[in-house]
Design a protein around this motif. Structure first.
Motif, PDB file in Angstrom:
ATOM      1  N   HIS A  59      -6.848   2.647 -12.023  1.00  0.00           N
ATOM      2  CA  HIS A  59      -6.070   1.849 -11.061  1.00  0.00           C
ATOM      3  C   HIS A  59      -5.275   0.789 -11.808  1.00  0.00           C
ATOM      4  CE1 HIS A  59      -5.889  -0.124  -6.827  1.00  0.00           C
ATOM      5  NE2 HIS A  59      -4.853  -0.514  -7.566  1.00  0.00           N
ATOM      6  N   MET A  81      -1.145   3.135  -9.333  1.00  0.00           N
ATOM      7  CA  MET A  81      -1.376   3.213  -7.893  1.00  0.00           C
ATOM      8  C   MET A  81      -0.235   2.628  -7.070  1.00  0.00           C
ATOM      9  SD  MET A  81      -4.088   4.853  -7.216  1.00  0.00           S
ATOM     10  CE  MET A  81      -5.157   5.725  -8.349  1.00  0.00           C
ATOM     11  N   ALA A 105       1.285   7.360  -8.311  1.00  0.00           N
ATOM     12  CA  ALA A 105       1.434   7.634  -6.882  1.00  0.00           C
ATOM     13  C   ALA A 105       2.853   7.379  -6.404  1.00  0.00           C
ATOM     14  CB  ALA A 105       0.477   6.748  -6.078  1.00  0.00           C
ATOM     15  N   GLY A 108       3.072   3.349  -2.318  1.00  0.00           N
ATOM     16  CA  GLY A 108       2.140   3.692  -1.265  1.00  0.00           C
ATOM     17  C   GLY A 108       2.755   3.571   0.111  1.00  0.00           C
ATOM     18  N   LYS A 166      -0.756   7.630  -2.011  1.00  0.00           N
ATOM     19  CA  LYS A 166      -1.563   6.448  -1.710  1.00  0.00           C
ATOM     20  C   LYS A 166      -1.189   5.873  -0.347  1.00  0.00           C
ATOM     21  CE  LYS A 166      -3.006   1.933  -3.436  1.00  0.00           C
ATOM     22  NZ  LYS A 166      -2.767   0.847  -4.393  1.00  0.00           N
ATOM     23  N   HIS A 205      -5.994   2.228  -0.395  1.00  0.00           N
ATOM     24  CA  HIS A 205      -6.276   0.828  -0.720  1.00  0.00           C
ATOM     25  C   HIS A 205      -7.110   0.275   0.429  1.00  0.00           C
ATOM     26  CE1 HIS A 205      -5.102  -3.444  -1.669  1.00  0.00           C
ATOM     27  NE2 HIS A 205      -5.316  -3.542  -0.365  1.00  0.00           N
ATOM     28  N   ALA A 224      -9.399   3.438  -3.608  1.00  0.00           N
ATOM     29  CA  ALA A 224      -8.887   2.775  -4.804  1.00  0.00           C
ATOM     30  C   ALA A 224      -9.455   1.373  -4.992  1.00  0.00           C
ATOM     31  CB  ALA A 224      -7.362   2.708  -4.753  1.00  0.00           C
TER      32      ALA A 224
END
Length: 408
Positions: A59, A81, A105, A108, A166, A205, A224
């Motif tokens: 992460h 992330m 990712a 997100g 994500k 998250h 995560a």
């Protein structure tokens, strides 16, 4: 052909200790474990040391300078992330053996005004300075408030090169911004289902128990973060276990949110010698948004998850060298996270797995994370024995990325 024989070291292969044996590296790959040293091989004496797979930080938010710093600490792969290093934007990094490798990712899925916008001061804009064009393709910002929007963004993220998808599930309560716009359950469910329909790994998250429940209900593959808003219960541990998700606890992040700095780590000469002034200042700072939190509760949850058989992955949430993102530094904080995992009650071997074979398996990095014939020669040689004394991971003697030894 380039050939290196690492001799006399104890070898931890990512799962278990193989004892003292020779590892032969040829053309960037692990060619052989055991056997005699070929006459034409360069020999590296590993006596008194342990050879590990290169470490994986599961992460981060990263850039070229951060990837270089990570590699100096033996972190050979970072899993982004939220950031820019999707497939089309990292070709130069993939071929540069002075940098850790990276997967990403992209950005997100979150609502407009949702996390992580609240973390930054007014007017702050991450990325290149004004007027400087970023390298590669601009990021896709998948702001979503309805199931249809989240579903529509999934193929676009895949097309833009996201390695996994994500989802931000955060109401801002831990960051001191309660009431932050947050994905609702229907939008989260739809987005996760669409990602999985496309065969994509999904991560969420989640810093609270309620967000954890939402992500599990949606069918997420991994968390995560580890919740920090209350102690665990048997019920939530069983829910995580039964769902089959993996967890990246990021204990160093939770500690920083509680106001615990990385000052002790920064004082370690093995760390201080590798940090510039900006990273030293950042490591000695903290987020400090959740001082009411209890680090012992987080550590107890880590132990309960481990005892329940949940796969734990070492991650840090390292970002930029800015004090308001403090308490964490690329590379160095992976070693701190391993120390926290052991403090929680994991064995050193379990902690080492969390930074090697376990993240490689969950993120489909089949060519790394272990010392096995045919895999990439991403390797870390450290003085001492971190399988019994976890802090020995900081005793760096040598680092190889694809068989190329990092100059020190």
């Amino acid at each position: 052909m380039s050939m290196t024989a690492i001799t006399g070291a104890q070898v931890f292969d990512g799962e278990k200790t193989l004892g003292v044996t020779t590892v032969l590296v040829e053309d960037g790959r692990i060619a052989r474990i055991g056997g005699d040293v070929p006459e034409n091989a360069e020999t590296v004496d590993g006596s008194g040391a342990t050879l590990l797979p290169g470490l994986i930080d599961a992460h981060v938010h990263t850039g070229r300078e951060s990837l270089a710093l990570a590699l100096r600490f033996g972190v050979t792969t970072e899993l982004e992330m939220q950031g820019l290093h999707t497939r089309g934007n990292r070709g130069d990094i993939s071929e540069d053996d002075t940098l850790a490798d990276v997967r990403s990712a992209g950005f997100g899925i979150t609502p407009p005004g949702g996390h992580p916008s609240e973390l930054f001061p007014e007017g702050f804009r991450p990325g290149p300075p004004p007027g400087v064009k970023p390298a590669g393709q601009p990021p896709l910002i998948p702001l979503s408030t309805m199931p249809e929007e989240a579903v529509a963004f999934i193929p676009q993220l895949i097309e833009r090169g996201s390695d996994y998808i994500k989802f931000m599930v955060d109401d801002g309560s831990v960051e001191g911004h309660a009431g932050l716009p947050m994905l609702d359950q229907a939008t989260l469910n739809a987005g996760v289902a669409e990602a999985r329909r496309h065969g994509m790994l999904t991560v969420a998250h989640t810093l609270t128990v309620d967000a954890t429940r939402m992500a599990i209900e949606a069918g997420i593959d991994g968390l995560a973060h580890l919740f920090m808003d209350r102690p665990h219960t048997d019920e939530i541990i069983e829910m995580v276990r039964d769902s089959g998700v993996f967890v990246v606890p990021c204990v160093v992040l939770n500690a920083s949110m509680m106001g615990i700095t990385g000052g002790d780590l920064a004082d370690d000469p093995r760390v201080a010698s590798r940090l510039d002034a900006a990273w030293d200042t950042t490591l000695r700072s903290s987020y400090g948004h959740y001082p009411q939190g209890e680090i012992d509760d987080v550590l107890a949850t880590v132990k309960a998850l481990s005892d329940a058989g949940v796969d734990l992955l070492a991650g840090t949430d390292a970002a930029m060298p800015l004090p308001f993102l403090g308490g964490i530094a690329h590379g160095a904080s992976v070693h701190h996270e391993l120390q926290y995992l052991v403090r929680a009650g994991l064995s050193p071997v379990q902690a080492l797995r969390a930074a090697t074979s376990v993240p490689a398996r969950h993120f489909a990095l089949a060519d790394r994370g272990r010392i096995t014939e045919g895999l990439r020669a991403d390797l870390l040689l450290v003085d001492g024995d971190p399988t019994t004394t976890i802090s020995d991971t900081l005793n760096t003697r040598a680092v190889w990325r694809r068989g190329t030894r990092l100059a020190t």
